[in-house]
Design a protein around this motif. Structure first.
Motif, PDB file in Angstrom:
ATOM      1  N   ILE A  58     109.676  23.317   8.319  1.00 32.31           N
ATOM      2  CA  ILE A  58     110.852  23.827   7.604  1.00 32.31           C
ATOM      3  C   ILE A  58     111.932  22.761   7.630  1.00 32.31           C
ATOM      4  CG2 ILE A  58     112.773  25.464   7.754  1.00 32.31           C
ATOM      5  CD1 ILE A  58     110.722  27.605   8.551  1.00 32.31           C
ATOM      6  N   TYR A  59     112.561  22.553   6.493  1.00 31.00           N
ATOM      7  CA  TYR A  59     113.675  21.621   6.395  1.00 31.00           C
ATOM      8  C   TYR A  59     114.852  22.288   5.670  1.00 31.00           C
ATOM      9  CZ  TYR A  59     110.033  18.019   7.068  1.00 31.00           C
ATOM     10  OH  TYR A  59     108.995  17.247   7.527  1.00 31.00           O
ATOM     11  N   TYR A  60     116.051  21.821   5.991  1.00 27.20           N
ATOM     12  CA  TYR A  60     117.260  22.307   5.321  1.00 27.20           C
ATOM     13  C   TYR A  60     118.144  21.125   4.927  1.00 27.20           C
ATOM     14  CZ  TYR A  60     116.046  26.799   7.448  1.00 27.20           C
ATOM     15  OH  TYR A  60     115.395  27.944   7.826  1.00 27.20           O
ATOM     16  N   ALA A  61     118.874  21.310   3.840  1.00 26.09           N
ATOM     17  CA  ALA A  61     119.939  20.374   3.514  1.00 26.09           C
ATOM     18  C   ALA A  61     121.047  20.505   4.544  1.00 26.09           C
ATOM     19  CB  ALA A  61     120.478  20.667   2.119  1.00 26.09           C
ATOM     20  N   ASP A  62     121.750  19.402   4.780  1.00 28.26           N
ATOM     21  CA  ASP A  62     122.836  19.428   5.767  1.00 28.26           C
ATOM     22  C   ASP A  62     123.877  20.490   5.426  1.00 28.26           C
ATOM     23  OD1 ASP A  62     122.952  15.801   6.282  1.00 28.26           O
ATOM     24  OD2 ASP A  62     121.601  17.352   7.053  1.00 28.26           O
ATOM     25  N   SER A  63     124.088  20.731   4.136  1.00 28.61           N
ATOM     26  CA  SER A  63     125.141  21.643   3.690  1.00 28.61           C
ATOM     27  C   SER A  63     124.869  23.101   4.043  1.00 28.61           C
ATOM     28  CB  SER A  63     125.324  21.519   2.169  1.00 28.61           C
ATOM     29  OG  SER A  63     124.095  21.778   1.495  1.00 28.61           O
ATOM     30  N   VAL A  64     123.615  23.434   4.391  1.00 30.67           N
ATOM     31  CA  VAL A  64     123.281  24.829   4.702  1.00 30.67           C
ATOM     32  C   VAL A  64     122.659  24.989   6.089  1.00 30.67           C
ATOM     33  CG1 VAL A  64     122.918  25.262   2.240  1.00 30.67           C
ATOM     34  CG2 VAL A  64     120.937  24.832   3.731  1.00 30.67           C
ATOM     35  N   GLU A  65     122.387  23.885   6.768  1.00 33.08           N
ATOM     36  CA  GLU A  65     121.756  23.918   8.093  1.00 33.08           C
ATOM     37  C   GLU A  65     122.582  24.804   9.026  1.00 33.08           C
ATOM     38  OE1 GLU A  65     119.025  21.461   9.416  1.00 33.08           O
ATOM     39  OE2 GLU A  65     118.978  23.209  10.730  1.00 33.08           O
ATOM     40  N   GLY A  66     121.915  25.727   9.714  1.00 26.96           N
ATOM     41  CA  GLY A  66     122.590  26.615  10.653  1.00 26.96           C
ATOM     42  C   GLY A  66     123.125  27.887  10.035  1.00 26.96           C
ATOM     43  N   ARG A  67     123.161  27.948   8.715  1.00 21.69           N
ATOM     44  CA  ARG A  67     123.673  29.151   8.032  1.00 21.69           C
ATOM     45  C   ARG A  67     122.575  29.855   7.230  1.00 21.69           C
ATOM     46  NH1 ARG A  67     127.339  28.693   4.048  1.00 21.69           N
ATOM     47  NH2 ARG A  67     126.656  26.612   3.410  1.00 21.69           N
ATOM     48  N   PHE A  68     121.658  29.084   6.677  1.00 22.24           N
ATOM     49  CA  PHE A  68     120.581  29.640   5.849  1.00 22.24           C
ATOM     50  C   PHE A  68     119.262  29.589   6.623  1.00 22.24           C
ATOM     51  CE2 PHE A  68     122.381  28.622   1.319  1.00 22.24           C
ATOM     52  CZ  PHE A  68     123.574  29.238   1.674  1.00 22.24           C
ATOM     53  N   THR A  69     118.397  30.578   6.342  1.00 23.77           N
ATOM     54  CA  THR A  69     117.061  30.611   6.948  1.00 23.77           C
ATOM     55  C   THR A  69     116.019  30.880   5.867  1.00 23.77           C
ATOM     56  OG1 THR A  69     117.968  31.472   9.021  1.00 23.77           O
ATOM     57  CG2 THR A  69     115.589  31.704   8.665  1.00 23.77           C
ATOM     58  N   ILE A  70     115.075  29.968   5.743  1.00 22.40           N
ATOM     59  CA  ILE A  70     113.978  30.142   4.794  1.00 22.40           C
ATOM     60  C   ILE A  70     112.798  30.774   5.519  1.00 22.40           C
ATOM     61  CG2 ILE A  70     112.976  27.839   5.180  1.00 22.40           C
ATOM     62  CD1 ILE A  70     112.391  27.710   2.151  1.00 22.40           C
ATOM     63  N   SER A  71     112.067  31.634   4.837  1.00 18.04           N
ATOM     64  CA  SER A  71     110.863  32.227   5.404  1.00 18.04           C
ATOM     65  C   SER A  71     109.927  32.617   4.271  1.00 18.04           C
ATOM     66  CB  SER A  71     111.207  33.440   6.270  1.00 18.04           C
ATOM     67  OG  SER A  71     111.808  34.453   5.478  1.00 18.04           O
ATOM     68  N   ARG A  72     108.724  32.979   4.635  1.00 16.31           N
ATOM     69  CA  ARG A  72     107.744  33.395   3.639  1.00 16.31           C
ATOM     70  C   ARG A  72     106.814  34.431   4.235  1.00 16.31           C
ATOM     71  NH1 ARG A  72     104.855  28.232   1.645  1.00 16.31           N
ATOM     72  NH2 ARG A  72     103.502  29.718   0.559  1.00 16.31           N
ATOM     73  N   ASP A  73     106.235  35.252   3.365  1.00 10.36           N
ATOM     74  CA  ASP A  73     105.228  36.232   3.754  1.00 10.36           C
ATOM     75  C   ASP A  73     104.048  36.001   2.816  1.00 10.36           C
ATOM     76  OD1 ASP A  73     103.582  38.437   4.177  1.00 10.36           O
ATOM     77  OD2 ASP A  73     105.258  39.798   4.494  1.00 10.36           O
ATOM     78  N   ASN A  74     103.043  35.293   3.302  1.00 12.69           N
ATOM     79  CA  ASN A  74     101.912  34.950   2.441  1.00 12.69           C
ATOM     80  C   ASN A  74     101.108  36.182   2.038  1.00 12.69           C
ATOM     81  OD1 ASN A  74     102.596  32.241   2.384  1.00 12.69           O
ATOM     82  ND2 ASN A  74     101.166  31.646   3.993  1.00 12.69           N
ATOM     83  N   ALA A  75     101.139  37.212   2.850  1.00 15.96           N
ATOM     84  CA  ALA A  75     100.418  38.448   2.500  1.00 15.96           C
ATOM     85  C   ALA A  75     101.081  39.150   1.316  1.00 15.96           C
ATOM     86  CB  ALA A  75     100.360  39.373   3.701  1.00 15.96           C
ATOM     87  N   LYS A  76     102.383  38.934   1.163  1.00 15.88           N
ATOM     88  CA  LYS A  76     103.125  39.567   0.072  1.00 15.88           C
ATOM     89  C   LYS A  76     103.436  38.582  -1.055  1.00 15.88           C
ATOM     90  CE  LYS A  76     105.327  43.148   2.879  1.00 15.88           C
ATOM     91  NZ  LYS A  76     106.614  43.747   3.328  1.00 15.88           N
ATOM     92  N   ASN A  77     102.916  37.350  -0.958  1.00 21.11           N
ATOM     93  CA  ASN A  77     103.186  36.319  -1.976  1.00 21.11           C
ATOM     94  C   ASN A  77     104.683  36.157  -2.229  1.00 21.11           C
ATOM     95  OD1 ASN A  77     100.437  35.836  -2.311  1.00 21.11           O
ATOM     96  ND2 ASN A  77     100.259  37.245  -4.044  1.00 21.11           N
ATOM     97  N   SER A  78     105.440  36.125  -1.158  1.00 16.07           N
ATOM     98  CA  SER A  78     106.895  36.123  -1.304  1.00 16.07           C
ATOM     99  C   SER A  78     107.575  35.074  -0.432  1.00 16.07           C
ATOM    100  CB  SER A  78     107.464  37.497  -0.968  1.00 16.07           C
ATOM    101  OG  SER A  78     107.070  38.452  -1.939  1.00 16.07           O
ATOM    102  N   LEU A  79     108.633  34.525  -0.989  1.00 16.76           N
ATOM    103  CA  LEU A  79     109.491  33.544  -0.330  1.00 16.76           C
ATOM    104  C   LEU A  79     110.877  34.161  -0.199  1.00 16.76           C
ATOM    105  CD1 LEU A  79     109.983  30.450   0.466  1.00 16.76           C
ATOM    106  CD2 LEU A  79     110.716  30.182  -1.925  1.00 16.76           C
ATOM    107  N   TYR A  80     111.566  33.824   0.882  1.00 18.14           N
ATOM    108  CA  TYR A  80     112.884  34.411   1.136  1.00 18.14           C
ATOM    109  C   TYR A  80     113.886  33.327   1.513  1.00 18.14           C
ATOM    110  CZ  TYR A  80     109.794  38.436   1.616  1.00 18.14           C
ATOM    111  OH  TYR A  80     108.833  39.389   1.410  1.00 18.14           O
ATOM    112  N   LEU A  81     115.160  33.653   1.290  1.00 22.15           N
ATOM    113  CA  LEU A  81     116.250  32.817   1.787  1.00 22.15           C
ATOM    114  C   LEU A  81     117.342  33.747   2.282  1.00 22.15           C
ATOM    115  CD1 LEU A  81     117.187  29.841   2.122  1.00 22.15           C
ATOM    116  CD2 LEU A  81     118.524  30.162   0.023  1.00 22.15           C
ATOM    117  N   LEU A  82     117.539  33.757   3.601  1.00 26.49           N
ATOM    118  CA  LEU A  82     118.619  34.528   4.208  1.00 26.49           C
ATOM    119  C   LEU A  82     119.835  33.620   4.322  1.00 26.49           C
ATOM    120  CD1 LEU A  82     119.742  37.028   5.634  1.00 26.49           C
ATOM    121  CD2 LEU A  82     118.778  36.118   7.777  1.00 26.49           C
TER     122      LEU A  82
END
Lengths: 118, 107
Positions: A58-82
């Motif tokens: 997992i990588y983040y741009a400096d501008s969002v590091e510590g505030r945004f969280t990327i995740s995925r659920d391969n069983a649901k074919n879905s990507l998320y951004l909190l």
């Protein structure tokens, strides 16, 4: 046909949170890395975050590091951004994009607009 | 961090013109460079990957070249559908930076 459909955008107050989703179809989602890219109104493209196919990298741009969280659920074919601690400068259309050819972005969703304003 | 620049920022051209856009990286990225086309209100579209490989379905009037720090996107004969903004992007390092864009408009 590859399809990526984002959802979850909207109006949120500064300091608030929002969770974006990207539903994938038409390809083997679990075999591809995925990314979030944003575009502020009238501005250029800014890469936000990357997640490998198994979520092990997992990588983040400096501008969002510590505030945004990327995740995925391969069983649901879905990507998320909190997105937490949102700021006015996070206002943008957020696109999900599939990683291909060693991580350029060969397929994109239509985007979802996030507006951070009081 | 690798920084990307593009020139020109705006380009006015006519249908049938040969158009060249330049992209420069602040350090060598080998050939890990992509080009995208974006029209207003639409998602970007991949045109070229690995500096010179044409994405499937993209017209052959588009071509890319370069390596290291300097790259070009060429449209051999500009068509009405090509008026858009073009972005380069490096994917040599994980920050995946985009260039600021080049808007191609009608002369």
């Amino acid at each position: 046909e590859v399809q990526l459909v984002e959802s979850g955008g909207g109006l949120v107050q500064p300091g608030g949170s929002l969770r974006l989703s990207c539903e994938a179809s038409g390809f083997s989602f679990s075999s591809y890395s995925m990314n979030w890219v944003r575009q502020a109104p009238g501005k250029g493209l800014e890469w936000v975050s990357h997640i490998s196919s198994s979520a092990s990298v997992i990588y983040y741009a400096d501008s969002v590091e510590g505030r945004f969280t990327i995740s995925r659920d391969n069983a649901k074919n879905s990507l998320y951004l909190l997105m937490n601690s949102l700021r006015a400068e996070d206002t943008a259309v957020y696109y999900c994009a599939r990683g291909e050819y060693s991580n350029c972005f060969d397929s994109w969703g239509q985007g979802t607009l996030v507006t951070v304003s009081s | 961090d690798i920084q990307m620049t593009q020139s020109p920022s705006t380009l006015s051209a006519s249908v049938g013109d040969r158009v060249t856009i330049t992209c420069r990286a602040s350090q060598s990225i080998s050939t890990w460079l992509a080009w995208y086309q974006q029209k207003p209100g639409k998602a970007p579209k991949l045109l070229i990957y690995k500096a010179s490989s044409l994405e499937s379905g993209v017209p052959s009037r588009f071509s890319g070249s370069g390596s290291g720090t300097e790259f070009t996107l060429t449209i051999s004969s500009l068509q009405p559908d090509d008026f858009a903004t073009y972005y380069c992007q490096q994917y040599n390092s994980y920050l995946f930076a985009f260039g600021p864009g080049t808007k191609v408009d009608i002369k």
